[in-house]
Motif scaffolding. Structure first.
Motif, mmCIF file in Angstrom:
data_model
loop_
_atom_site.group_PDB
_atom_site.id
_atom_site.type_symbol
_atom_site.label_atom_id
_atom_site.label_comp_id
_atom_site.label_asym_id
_atom_site.label_seq_id
_atom_site.Cartn_x
_atom_site.Cartn_y
_atom_site.Cartn_z
ATOM 1 N N UNK A 1 34.781 43.641 40.834
ATOM 2 C CA UNK A 1 34.576 45.052 40.470
ATOM 3 C C UNK A 1 33.137 45.456 40.782
ATOM 4 N N UNK A 2 32.193 44.578 40.472
ATOM 5 C CA UNK A 2 30.778 44.899 40.677
ATOM 6 C C UNK A 2 30.390 44.874 42.132
ATOM 7 N N UNK A 3 30.760 43.810 42.849
ATOM 8 C CA UNK A 3 30.271 43.634 44.200
ATOM 9 C C UNK A 3 31.099 44.365 45.229
ATOM 10 N N UNK A 4 32.384 44.403 44.992
ATOM 11 C CA UNK A 4 33.252 45.013 46.016
ATOM 12 C C UNK A 4 33.833 46.346 45.584
ATOM 13 N N UNK A 5 33.581 46.732 44.345
ATOM 14 C CA UNK A 5 34.122 47.980 43.804
ATOM 15 C C UNK A 5 35.637 48.068 44.046
ATOM 16 N N UNK A 6 36.306 46.973 43.698
ATOM 17 C CA UNK A 6 37.762 46.953 43.903
ATOM 18 C C UNK A 6 38.379 46.064 42.832
ATOM 19 N N UNK A 7 39.622 46.314 42.478
ATOM 20 C CA UNK A 7 40.275 45.444 41.497
ATOM 21 C C UNK A 7 40.649 44.116 42.118
ATOM 22 N N UNK A 8 40.947 43.154 41.315
ATOM 23 C CA UNK A 8 41.362 41.833 41.776
ATOM 24 C C UNK A 8 42.850 41.870 42.076
ATOM 25 N N UNK A 9 43.202 41.413 43.275
ATOM 26 C CA UNK A 9 44.617 41.423 43.641
ATOM 27 C C UNK A 9 45.220 40.060 43.395
ATOM 28 N N UNK A 10 46.492 40.014 42.988
ATOM 29 C CA UNK A 10 47.130 38.722 42.690
ATOM 30 C C UNK A 10 47.080 37.781 43.884
ATOM 31 N N UNK A 11 47.211 38.316 45.112
ATOM 32 C CA UNK A 11 47.193 37.486 46.315
ATOM 33 C C UNK A 11 45.881 36.720 46.450
ATOM 34 N N UNK A 12 44.814 37.278 45.904
ATOM 35 C CA UNK A 12 43.519 36.637 46.006
ATOM 36 C C UNK A 12 43.441 35.408 45.112
ATOM 37 N N UNK A 13 44.243 35.456 44.033
ATOM 38 C CA UNK A 13 44.297 34.286 43.166
ATOM 39 C C UNK A 13 45.000 33.132 43.875
ATOM 40 N N UNK A 14 46.017 33.484 44.672
ATOM 41 C CA UNK A 14 46.818 32.459 45.340
ATOM 42 C C UNK A 14 45.926 31.538 46.165
#
Lengths: 377, 626
Positions: free
Chosen positions: B436-449
Motif C-alpha cells: 500500500x505504501x510503496x506501490x499504492x495498490x492492494x495486495x492481490x491473492x496471486x502475489x501470495x501464491x
C-alpha cells in the motif's frame, strides 16, 4: 689650560719608550678579546676562522705598533702626498676597478685586491689636519671652503662606487677635523640647516633605488615591527632584532644563541655580529661592549686634548670621533634604529682591511701621545 | 679691524676652541650611546617576551606523527591487511637552485616518466603549501630506484626519498568485498574527519570493514617537537608524544576457506557466504568478480577505474551485502515450518500436484517446475526434498501474506543482518502495508501464491539467505552477523560476545523444527533429494535446500528454454545448507547468477566449501574461539 707634565720616571718606562699607550691598549685588547669570543660562537665554533681573525688582528697590531714609532711630524709631512695618491687611486678605480656584487671598489695591485677608499679613511683627516696646521684658527670662510672641497671630492668618488658606508665615514672624519678646528657655532648651525634642506634633493636625485628601499624598510620597521618581517627585504634586519630581543637581560648563553647557531641570522660573523652578542650575552653584554667602546673613545679624546700641535690635535679628534660613528652606525643598523649601511662593528666583525686601517689610526693616536715634548708653563 | 689682520697662530686660543668642541662632541657621544642602550633595552627588556616567542617560532616545529593503522587478521592469525613501507621521491623547492635541471637529471637517473614530471609541476603550481614543504615527484619507487638514488644522493640537494607506511592487501581481489579498502582522503572526507587527528594521515577507509572500523583502525595522532635550522633541517627532537596506534582487528573469517570458496566458484559470477551458525560469525564471504584493492590505495588511474566501472560483470558491486535476489525455493523449509507450527497444515497433510496450481475462480495456472507434477499425494517432506512448487503455492495461500510476513521477518528477511560493514541493504519481505505504501495498490491473492516459492516481490541479500540457513541449523536462534570477533590494542585481545538479533522466532517444543531439518537432510541425502548428486558419498551428514530462480516471466504455455534466452537472463542457481547435520559447524548460502539449476550448479559449490571446512582442516577450526 695646561698639559699634564710627565715625570721623568714615567718617560723611562718600557711602554712609553715603545710609544704605546697602556690604557688605550688595554681597551683595545678587551674589545678584541670579547670580539673573538663572540666570533667563535658566530662562526659556528670554527677554529680556522678564529685563527684567521687572530692573524689579522696580529698584523693590525703590528702595523699599529709601527705607526706609533713615527712622530706626528712625519705624518704631517706625508699627508698631502698620501691624499694625492689616494685621489689618483680612487679615480683609477673608476676606470680600472674590479667589480663585484654590483659595486666597483677594488683595484688589483700585483695580485692583491686593494681598496683605495680604505687609504682615504686615514688620508682625509690627515689632509684636513695638515691643511689647518699651518693656518691661524679659527679658519676663515675661504679656508673652510677649501677644506670642505678636500673632504667632498673623495667622498663623492666613493659614494659613486657605490660605497655609502665608507663615504659616510670619510666625510665624517674630514668634517670632524674641520669642526674641531674651531668653526664658530653659527657656521655649524648653518651647516646643520643646510643639511636638512639638502636632504630632499639628495633623496630625489642622488641616491639609488635600492638605497631608497633600505630606507623604506627602515621607516616601516620603526613604525610596525611585526609587519616588517613579512617582507623579503627586511628578513635580515628582522631576524637581527629577534636575535637581540630574544637575548633578554642575561642572554641565552655563549654558543647557545638559537638565531645565530641555527643560521636564522644572516652575516652573523661580519656586519651583524652585534646581534650574536646581543642574543648570547643579553643586555649585560651590550652594556659591557658599549662601556669598552666608551672607554676607548674617552681615552682617545683625552689624548687629543693633550696633543701639542694643531695637526696632532685635529688628527686625534677626527680619528676618535670617526671611530664612534663607525660603531654607532653599525649597532644602529643591526638593532634596526638606522637604515642598513654596510659597515662592520669595529674590531669585532670578521674581516680584514678595515681592521688594519682602524689599528693604524690608533697607532697614530699613540704616536701623538708618546711623542710630546716636555712642556713647561 | 686691526685684529683681523693678525695672522699669527695662537696656540692657547686654538686649544681652547678644540677643548670646547671636544667637550660638546663627548657630550653628544654620551647622549647617543645612552640612546643606543635605551633602544637595545627596548628590544631586550621591554619587548623581550615578544622576541623570545618569535625566536622560538623560528626554530621550533611541532611535527605530527601518524599513528600506524591497525592490522587485520583472519581467525587463524593470517594477516589480511598490512602496512608496507612505500618509498616516494620528494623535493623541497626552496632548497633546490635549479629545479628543471634537477628534475631532468633525476628523470635520466631513475627513468621517470614525463607524466611524473608534469604531475610534479602541477602540484607545485596549484597547491597552497607551507615553505619548505616536500612535493612528491614519484610515489612508488622500486627497490632499484631507491638504491640508485641512495648512491647518487649527494648530487641532489633538497631531494629525498621518504618511506611511508601504506596499506597493502596481500590477498587482493579475493578479499576485497570482505575487507573493503583505504584510499587517499578526499575533500568530502576532509570536511567530515577530525582534522587535527588526521594531520599526518594520508589514507582513510573508503568501503567495507576499513570504513566501518575507521575510528578504531586509525588510532590517535602523536607529535614530535623538533628544532630546525633556517633550512628546515631537523637538528634534534625536543620532546615527543608517541601516537596511539590503531586497533588490530581479528576476523572470524578463515582465509583458507575463502580461497577454497573462491576456487569453487571457478570464476562464475556469484556469492558464497559461510557462517558459523552458533554465533553469526562470517567464515567466508566471496562476491565474484572482485577487483584489486591495492590499486585504490595509491590512487587508481582513471583508465583502470573506468574499466571496472563499465564492466558487464560489475566487479565493484558487493553482491553479498547489496545484491538483492529472489531467495526462491531456499525458503521452502521456512514456509513449511510456519505451516506446521501455525497449524495450517499437519505433518500428514498432502496436496495433489498435477503440475500446476490454480486459485479458485481464476483461470491462471501457477506452474510447477516439473511439467507433469510430482504426484497425487505430496506431503511437506517430499515437497521440500523434491522442491515441489504446487505444495508451497497451496501452503502460501493457506497461510496468507499477513502470517508469512512477520514470521519470515523473524528469520531475518527484510531485516539488516547487522554485519559490521555498513553499506548492507535490507532486501524486501513484502507485506500488505508495504505494498500500500510503496506501490499504492492492494495486495492481490496471486502475489501470495508466488511468495510461497520465494519469488515475486520477495528479495534477499545472500547474507540474509545464509543467515536464514544458520537459524535453522541453530534451532531458531538468530545472531547478528559479524566479521570482527575480537580487537587487539596494545597486545591485549578483547573478544566480543556474539549478539542475538532483536526478533527471534518461537520454535515451541522444537518438534516442527526437527521435521523440516529432517526434510532438508532428505534434500542432500534422500533418494530423490534435489541435491543428492552433489552430496553423494559425503563423509558427513548435512541438510540443505536448492533453489532455481527464473528471471523472466513466461506466458501460460511457453517453456523456459536456456538456448533461447540471453545469458544474463538465465536462471539463478541457489543453495542453502549446513553441516554436520548434528552439531552444525558451518552454514552456507550459494548464489550463482545465471548459472541454471540450483541442485546441479549451486549445491556442488556448497559441497566443496563444506568439504574443505570439515574435512581438509577440521582440527584448526574446532578449537574454541576465545
Amino acid at each position: 689650560m695646561t698639559s699634564k707634565v710627565h715625570t721623568h720616571k714615567e718617560r723611562q718606562s718600557l711602554v712609553w719608550r715603545l710609544h704605546l699607550d697602556l690604557p688605550l691598549l688595554a681597551g683595545l685588547f678587551a674589545l678584541m678579546g670579547f670580539g673573538l669570543m663572540v666570533l667563535y660562537s658566530a662562526g659556528g665554533e670554527s677554529e680556522s676562522l678564529i685563527y684567521r681573525q687572530v692573524t689579522r688582528l696580529g698584523i693590525g697590531l703590528a702595523v699599529m705598533f709601527m705607526m706609533a714609532q713615527f712622530p706626528p711630524r712625519f705624518y704631517a709631512k706625508w699627508a698631502p702626498f698620501l691624499y694625492l695618491i689616494g685621489l689618483v687611486l680612487l679615480i683609477a678605480v673608476i676606470f680600472f676597478g674590479d667589480k663585484s656584487k654590483g659595486a666597483q671598489r677594488w683595484l688589483m695591485l700585483g695580485g692583491f685586491r686593494f681598496q683605495p677608499s680604505e687609504l682615504m679613511k686615514l688620508a682625509v683627516p690627515l689632509m684636513v689636519a695638515w691643511y689647518f696646521s699651518e693656518r691661524p684658527l679659527p679658519a676663515r670662510k675661504r679656508e673652510l671652503f677649501i677644506a670642505a672641497v678636500l673632504v667632498l671630492v673623495p667622498t663623492l668618488l666613493i659614494a659613486k662606487q657605490p660605497d655609502l658606508g665608507t663615504a659616510l665615514l670619510i666625510s665624517s672624519s674630514g668634517l670632524f677635523a674641520i669642526y674641531l678646528s674651531g668653526v664658530s657655532w653659527r657656521i655649524i648651525a648653518g651647516f646643520v640647516v643646510a643639511a636638512v634642506i639638502f636632504m630632499p634633493i639628495h633623496w630625489f636625485f642622488l641616491i639609488h633605488e635600492y638605497q631608497k628601499d633600505r630606507v623604506y624598510v627602515y621607516l616601516e620597521g620603526i613604525m610596525n615591527q611585526t609587519e616588517l618581517c613579512k617582507q623579503p627585504d627586511a628578513w635580515q634586519i628582522c631576524q637581527s632584532q629577534v636575535a637581540i630581543g630574544s637575548g633578554g637581560f642575561d642572554g641565552k648563553g655563549w654558543l647557545n644563541g638559537t638565531q645565530s647557531q641555527l643560521e636564522f641570522l644572516p652575516e652573523r660573523s661580519t656586519d651583524f655580529i652585534f646581534a650574536v652578542l646581543g642574543e648570547e650575552f643579553g643586555f649585560t653584554g651590550v652594556a659591557i661592549l658599549l662601556s669598552i667602546y666608551l672607554f676607548i673613545i674617552a681615552r682617545g679624546l683625552y689624548i687629543g686634548t693633550q696633543a701639542q700641535e694643531t695637526f696632532s690635535r685635529l688628527l686625534a679628534g677626527a680619528i676618535v670621533l670617526t671611530f664612534f660613528v663607525y660603531l654607532f652606525v653599525n649597532i644602529g643598523m643591526v638593532t634596526g634604529l638606522l637604515p642598513v649601511v654596510g659597515l662592520p662593528l669595529p674590531l669585532v666583525s670578521y674581516g680584514g682591511t678595515s681592521m688594519v686601517t682602524l689599528l693604524s689610526g690608533f697607532g697614530m693616536l699613540m704616536s701623538i701621545y708618546t711623542h710630546r715634548k716636555l712642556v713647561s708653563t | 679691524m686691526l685684529q683681523r689682520k693678525v695672522t699669527i697662530k695662537n696656540p692657547f686660543r686654538e686649544l681652547a676652541y678644540y677643548q670646547s668642541r671636544v667637550f660638546v662632541a663627548f657630550f653628544i657621544i654620551i647622549a647617543l650611546m645612552a640612546g643606543l642602550l635605551f633602544w637595545v633595552a627596548n628590544l631586550q627588556v621591554f619587548h623581550y617576551e615578544n622576541y623570545r616567542t618569535r625566536s622560538d617560532a623560528n626554530r621550533i616545529r611541532v611535527r605530527p606523527v601518524a599513528p600506524t593503522r591497525g592490522l587485520i587478521y583472519d581467525r587463524n592469525g593470517v594477516i589480511l591487511a598490512e602496512n608496507r613501507s612505500v618509498y616516494s621521491l620528494e623535493l623541497i623547492p626552496e632548497q633546490v637552485d635549479d629545479i628543471d635541471e634537477t628534475l631532468s637529471q633525476l628523470k635520466e637517473l631513475l627513468q621517470l616518466d614525463d607524466d611524473d614530471i608534469e604531475r610534479f609541476h602541477k602540484e607545485k603550481r596549484y597547491t597552497r603549501r607551507e615553505r619548505f614543504k616536500k612535493i612528491p615527484i614519484k610515489q612508488k619507487l622500486t627497490e632499484k630506484q631507491v638504491a640508485l638514488f641512495a648512491v647518487n644522493r649527494f648530487r641532489f640537494k633538497g631531494v629525498s626519498v621518504e618511506a611511508r607506511l601504506v596499506r597493502y592487501y596481500p590477498y587482493g581481489s579475493v578479499l576485497v568485498h570482505a575487507l573493503g579498502y583505504v584510499g587517499r582522503i578526499n575533500d568530502r572526507e576532509k570536511a567530515r574527519i577530525d582534522a587535527a587527528n588526521y594531520k599526518a594521515t594520508h589514507h582513510i577507509g573508503k568501503v567495507g570493514l576499513e570504513k566501518h572500523y575507521e575510528s578504531i583502525l586509525h588510532g590517535t595522532i602523536g607529535s614530535r617537537v623538533v628544532e630546525v635550522d633556517v633550512h628546515e633541517r631537523v637538528l634534534r627532537t625536543l620532546s615527543e608524544q608517541t601516537p596511539q596506534n590503531g586497533v588490530d582487528l581479528h576476523l572470524s573469517l578463515d582465509v583458507e576457506l575463502q580461497l577454497a570458496a573462491e576456487k569453487a566458484l571457478a570464476g562464475r559470477r556469484g556469492v558464497i557466504v559461510a557462517l558459523d551458525p552458533a554465533n553469526g560469525d562470517v567464515l567466508a564471504l566471496v562476491s565474484n568478480p572482485g577487483y584489486n584493492p591495492n590499486l585504490f590505495v595509491t590512487g587508481i588511474s582513471s583508465k583502470d577505474y573506468n574499466k571496472l566501472l563499465k564492466s558487464q560483470d560489475r566487479p565493484l558491486f558487493n553482491r553479498a551485502l547489496r545484491g538483492q535476489y529472489s531467495p526462491g525455493s531456499t525458503i521452502k523449509p521456512h514456509m513449511a515450518w510456519l505451516g506446521l507450527t501455525s497449524g495450517m497444515i499437519t505433518p500428514s497433510y498432502t496436496v495433489e500436484d498435477p503440475g500446476f496450481f490454480m486459485l479458485p475462480n481464476d483461470e491462471r495456472r501457477y506452474r510447477d517446475w516439473k511439467k507433469l507434477g510430482h504426484g497425487k499425494r505430496i506431503g511437506y517432506k517430499q515437497a521440500i526434498a523434491q522442491s515441489c512448487d504446487t505444495f508451497f503455492y497451496d501452503l502460501a495461500v493457506r497461510l496468507g501474506i499477513d502470517r508469512i510476513h512477520p514470521s519470515m521477518s523473524k528469520f531475518g528477511f527484510g531485516q539488516l543482518t547487522g554485519i559490521d560493514m555498513g553499506e548492507e541493504v535490507p532486501g524486501l519481505m513484502p507485506s500488505r502495508d508495504w505494498k500500500r505504501g510503496a506501490r499504492r495498490a492492494p495486495w492481490y491473492p496471486g502475489e501470495t501464491v508466488i511468495i510461497g516459492i520465494g519469488q515475486g516481490y520477495w528479495t534477499a541479500t545472500p547474507l540474509q539467505i545464509a543467515n536464514s540457513a544458520a537459524v535453522i541449523a541453530n534451532d531458531g536462534k538468530r545472531y547478528q552477523l559479524r566479521l570482527v570477533n575480537s580487537q587487539e590494542a596494545n597486545g591485549v585481545k578483547t573478544f566480543m560476545a556474539p549478539q542475538l538479533a532483536e526478533q527471534q522466532i518461537d520454535i515451541g517444543d522444537g518438534q516442527h523444527f526437527d521435521l523440516i531439518k529432517k526434510a532438508m537432510k532428505e534434500v542432500n541425502h534422500g533418494l530423490r533429494g534435489s541435491a543428492r548428486e552433489a552430496f553423494r558419498d559425503a563423509p558427513y551428514e548435512s541438510a540443505g535446500k536448492t533453489g532455481t530462480v527464473q528471471l523472466v516471466g513466461y506466458s501460460q504455455d511457453e517453456e523456459y528454454d536456456k538456448t533461447k534466452v540471453a545469458q544474463n537472463l538465465h536462471d539463478n542457481a541457489l543453495y542453502i545448507g549446513y553441516a554436520p547435520y548434528e552439531k552444525p559447524q558451518i552454514a552456507v548460502a550459494i548464489v550463482l547468477e545465471n548459472a541454471g539449476g540450483g541442485g546441479s550448479n549451486a549445491a556442488p559449490v556448497a559441497r566443496k566449501v563444506m568439504d574443505f571446512y570439515l574435512e581438509s582442516k577440521p582440527q584448526k577450526n574446532k578449537e574454541p574461539n576465545t
